[in-house]
Design a protein around this motif. Structure first.
Motif, PDB file in Angstrom:
ATOM      1  N   GLY A 136       1.460  -7.624   0.211  1.00 53.95           N
ATOM      2  CA  GLY A 136       0.781  -6.995  -0.920  1.00 53.95           C
ATOM      3  C   GLY A 136       1.520  -7.204  -2.221  1.00 53.95           C
ATOM      4  O   GLY A 136       0.915  -7.474  -3.266  1.00 53.95           O
ATOM      5  N   GLY A 137       2.847  -7.069  -2.183  1.00 53.09           N
ATOM      6  CA  GLY A 137       3.640  -7.325  -3.389  1.00 53.09           C
ATOM      7  C   GLY A 137       3.499  -8.765  -3.860  1.00 53.09           C
ATOM      8  O   GLY A 137       3.391  -9.046  -5.063  1.00 53.09           O
ATOM      9  N   SER A 138       3.479  -9.685  -2.902  1.00 56.19           N
ATOM     10  CA  SER A 138       3.302 -11.102  -3.231  1.00 56.19           C
ATOM     11  C   SER A 138       1.923 -11.364  -3.837  1.00 56.19           C
ATOM     12  O   SER A 138       1.786 -12.168  -4.777  1.00 56.19           O
ATOM     13  CB  SER A 138       3.508 -11.941  -1.968  1.00 56.19           C
ATOM     14  OG  SER A 138       3.366 -13.310  -2.242  1.00 56.19           O
ATOM     15  N   MET A 139       0.899 -10.689  -3.312  1.00 54.38           N
ATOM     16  CA  MET A 139      -0.461 -10.821  -3.863  1.00 54.38           C
ATOM     17  C   MET A 139      -0.508 -10.385  -5.323  1.00 54.38           C
ATOM     18  O   MET A 139      -1.122 -11.046  -6.172  1.00 54.38           O
ATOM     19  CB  MET A 139      -1.443  -9.986  -3.048  1.00 54.38           C
ATOM     20  CG  MET A 139      -1.756 -10.517  -1.669  1.00 54.38           C
ATOM     21  SD  MET A 139      -2.721  -9.338  -0.658  1.00 54.38           S
ATOM     22  CE  MET A 139      -4.233  -9.234  -1.602  1.00 54.38           C
ATOM     23  N   ALA A 140       0.158  -9.264  -5.614  1.00 53.79           N
ATOM     24  CA  ALA A 140       0.189  -8.756  -6.997  1.00 53.79           C
ATOM     25  C   ALA A 140       0.890  -9.747  -7.915  1.00 53.79           C
ATOM     26  O   ALA A 140       0.430 -10.010  -9.042  1.00 53.79           O
ATOM     27  CB  ALA A 140       0.901  -7.407  -7.026  1.00 53.79           C
ATOM     28  N   ALA A 141       2.000 -10.304  -7.447  1.00 50.08           N
ATOM     29  CA  ALA A 141       2.746 -11.270  -8.256  1.00 50.08           C
ATOM     30  C   ALA A 141       1.931 -12.536  -8.512  1.00 50.08           C
ATOM     31  O   ALA A 141       1.883 -13.043  -9.640  1.00 50.08           O
ATOM     32  CB  ALA A 141       4.055 -11.625  -7.554  1.00 50.08           C
ATOM     33  N   ASP A 174       9.076  -9.585  -6.064  1.00 55.76           N
ATOM     34  CA  ASP A 174      10.198 -10.272  -6.717  1.00 55.76           C
ATOM     35  C   ASP A 174      10.354 -11.702  -6.227  1.00 55.76           C
ATOM     36  O   ASP A 174      10.629 -12.622  -7.016  1.00 55.76           O
ATOM     37  CB  ASP A 174      11.497  -9.499  -6.477  1.00 55.76           C
ATOM     38  CG  ASP A 174      11.495  -8.129  -7.132  1.00 55.76           C
ATOM     39  OD1 ASP A 174      10.561  -7.831  -7.910  1.00 55.76           O
ATOM     40  OD2 ASP A 174      12.427  -7.341  -6.855  1.00 55.76           O
ATOM     41  N   ASP A 175      10.187 -11.909  -4.922  1.00 59.41           N
ATOM     42  CA  ASP A 175      10.347 -13.262  -4.376  1.00 59.41           C
ATOM     43  C   ASP A 175       9.300 -14.217  -4.932  1.00 59.41           C
ATOM     44  O   ASP A 175       9.602 -15.375  -5.243  1.00 59.41           O
ATOM     45  CB  ASP A 175      10.241 -13.223  -2.847  1.00 59.41           C
ATOM     46  CG  ASP A 175      11.467 -12.611  -2.187  1.00 59.41           C
ATOM     47  OD1 ASP A 175      12.472 -12.379  -2.890  1.00 59.41           O
ATOM     48  OD2 ASP A 175      11.415 -12.353  -0.960  1.00 59.41           O
ATOM     49  N   LYS A 176       8.072 -13.735  -5.065  1.00 59.30           N
ATOM     50  CA  LYS A 176       7.007 -14.600  -5.593  1.00 59.30           C
ATOM     51  C   LYS A 176       7.213 -14.864  -7.083  1.00 59.30           C
ATOM     52  O   LYS A 176       7.033 -15.994  -7.553  1.00 59.30           O
ATOM     53  CB  LYS A 176       5.634 -13.960  -5.337  1.00 59.30           C
ATOM     54  CG  LYS A 176       4.443 -14.758  -5.869  1.00 59.30           C
ATOM     55  CD  LYS A 176       4.355 -16.163  -5.294  1.00 59.30           C
ATOM     56  CE  LYS A 176       4.014 -16.168  -3.822  1.00 59.30           C
ATOM     57  NZ  LYS A 176       3.779 -17.545  -3.311  1.00 59.30           N
ATOM     58  N   ILE A 177       7.597 -13.839  -7.839  1.00 62.98           N
ATOM     59  CA  ILE A 177       7.840 -14.017  -9.283  1.00 62.98           C
ATOM     60  C   ILE A 177       8.974 -15.014  -9.520  1.00 62.98           C
ATOM     61  O   ILE A 177       8.948 -15.792 -10.479  1.00 62.98           O
ATOM     62  CB  ILE A 177       8.173 -12.654  -9.950  1.00 62.98           C
ATOM     63  CG1 ILE A 177       6.918 -11.777 -10.021  1.00 62.98           C
ATOM     64  CG2 ILE A 177       8.755 -12.862 -11.356  1.00 62.98           C
ATOM     65  CD1 ILE A 177       5.786 -12.316 -10.871  1.00 62.98           C
TER      66      ILE A 177
END
Length: 299
Positions: A136-141, A174-177
């Motif tokens: 989900g965090g990656s999707m947002a990024a 953070d990883d995706k950003i």
């Protein structure tokens, strides 16, 4: 006189039989003890509704205890459950580290434990039901990268320190950003709370004005941040939340928020009770049961 005493004896025996039948009936209903981190948050209210609705369909009783975002209260709630004749415990931890004590209490009483939404960092847990928060965090990024062409300044509002949800959502984001040319210029804890989201964002804005986007690890913080930005006249900042609460979805529809990651708490609650049903029947379940995520945007 003897006849009268016989009648009284028959009445007493009948009453005892009736009470005995009632007690047997009550004991035949399995009880789920649900310790929830807080009910002062729409997401967890929906989670509770999903649990209770599915439990009713399957014939289970649910005992709900609210930890009020206090790890000590959570431990006290778990101790209370050990004398409430529950058959299994469903735990939504305040934070993942302090939850170990709660899980150990249940383990000592040989009560099976299932965690939901947030994991425990120790103790014996049968299964964990949640969305994949890192995904989900990656999707947002990825959404912000696509919208801003991979460049820009981001503020990140973090949830309760030590909770698996905050850790995993943050890590995925953070990883995706890090794969783009975007910069996270501020990162502060706001405890998954709308009022704190407002206050923290106001404090950040005192020193930082060049902001293109805000990622909040839940919708309550996102809505607080949105109010702070609106008060400063900064209406072009893209705000992305997480949970898809009713208020956040409405904000996306009217354009005051850009997006929210839908975690579907009703579905998580339903999945948790389905897993409990299998466990209580002696069936095996996976260590982790994921629930699907989706990104909600205006378009």
């Amino acid at each position: 006189m003897k006849k009268f005493l016989s009648i009284i004896l028959i009445i007493i025996m009948s009453a005892m039989t009736l009470v005995g039948c009632q007690q047997k009936s009550d004991n035949s209903v399995k009880k789920i003890g649900f310790v929830v981190s807080t009910l002062n948050n729409p997401f967890f209210v929906d989670l509770k509704s999903g649990i209770e609705e599915r439990a009713k369909e399957l014939g289970y009783e649910v005992v709900v205890l609210d930890s009020q975002n206090d790890p000590a209260k959570e431990v006290s709630n778990m101790e209370d459950l050990t004398v409430k004749d529950v058959d299994i415990v469903l735990l939504n931890p305040v934070d993942s580290d302090s939850a170990v004590a709660s899980v150990m209490i249940a383990n000592n009483y040989e009560l099976p434990v299932v965690t939901v939404d947030r994991a425990a960092n120790g103790g014996e847990v049968v299964t964990h039901i949640a969305s994949d928060n890192a995904v989900g965090g990656s999707m947002a990024a990825q959404y912000l990268i696509d919208q801003l062409g991979g460049k820009g300044n981001i503020v990140e509002l973090e949830g309760t320190a030590g909770s698996s949800a905050a850790r995993d959502r943050g890590q995925g984001f953070d990883d995706k950003i890090a794969e783009s040319n975007m910069n996270i210029i501020a990162k502060q804890i706001a405890d998954f709370d709308r009022t704190q989201g407002l206050t923290v964002m106001e404090n950040i804005l005192q020193s930082k004005k060049d902001i293109d986007a805000v990622f909040a690890q839940n919708d309550e913080m996102a809505l607080g941040a949105q109010k702070a930005l609106e008060d400063m006249g900064m209406k072009d900042v893209l705000i992305v939340g997480f949970d898809a609460t009713d208020d956040a979805v409405e904000a996306v529809k009217n354009g005051t928020m850009a997006a929210t990651v839908a975690q579907q708490p009703l579905l998580i609650g339903e999945a948790a009770v389905n897993a409990i049903d299998k466990i209580l029947k002696g069936d095996k379940v996976d260590d982790f049961i994921p629930v699907e995520l989706k990104l909600i945007t205006r378009n």
